[in-house]
Design an enzyme around this catalytic site. Sequence first.
Site: not given
Length: 387
Positions: A61, A73
């Site tokens: 992304k 994450k």
Amino acid sequence: MATPRRRSPYLRMEWIDAETGAVGWLVVDSLVQGMATGGTRMRAGCTVDEVADLAYGMSNKTAAFDLPVGGAKGGIDFDPKDPRAVDVLTRFCDAMRPYLDRHWVTAEDLGVTQDLIDTVFARLGMAQSYHAAIARSDDPAATTARVMAGLHAHAPGGALGDVIGGFGVARAVLAAARATGRSPRETTVAVQGVGTMGGGTAFYLHQAGSRVVALADAAGTLYDPEGLDVPALLDTRNRFGEMDRDQVPASVQRLPREALLSTTCDVLVPAAVSYAITADNCAAIDAAIVVEAANAPTTIDAELDLTARGIAVVPDFIANAGAVAWAWWLLLGWVGDDYRDSFSLLDAQMTSKVTALVAGWRPSDGPIRWAADVSATVRNPEPLVVP
């Protein structure tokens, strides 16, 4: 075309909560200028492999939208509805404090709202979850004020920070539809999930004139081939993203949750959990396009099957990247608290990227994901300066 090679992440760290036994992980897939970004999720059954997949997606992304940051994450294997969940999240963030102070910018994700994680950061004396980037600012107080104003700015459908991701997915859906010869009003859509991402997607598609024929939450699927009254249904949601069945019109069909995936429509939008579309259920999909609003909602083998059937799958790291792109535009001062500026910039970028990927795609090329994957790109952006 060969499948892009998957490299090992920069860092994996496991944490065990001494009070509940909950297990959590931080996976930093890549660092750019010493920083990585990616939300923190909480769900029963979360695994380290899931978190690693999501961190890899975050690298994609940030590279796809040319952001000056890498991908990471956080994930916790714990039920977010458990009354102890806030304390578990607080202890996890406290344990990760060295990374949250200097290297990791986190935000909402499945089971964790932005307001919740900001509450946790305030408890820990870090003010806001973009803390690591804000700390680089010459005036952290002013930067925090700008970020908070942007997150809570009014936009059609809700607070800008809550709806921007769904707006981006909606623009991805419309771009993919146009690239395959469908106007917004000719496009029918089924959306799995009515939380922040799925609800926002459905709202903006309805606003654009598309016919949202199915919505699914944890309790089941609501279906009307003539189109659902999306704003009215979203207004009935509780804090867990579940619609109140007592307020659903009698004309709306109530189907099992899994029926959503087999809904006949032009575009299917999985916007709930990871790995929702698998080799076991992908044959039932009756859509021309799948636009991934959730993180990693389609398994690799299912995506290959869909591709072989001529179904275009717009990957998550493009379709749902609007939220992270916008967060960094806000941090860098490129947008502020006027939602029209944010919508305009995201619409232009999302439409351009999705149109280029879908318009030139053929099933024989392999999954669109292969062409879109830029995670291995070596990036040397200008020095990160947060004003």
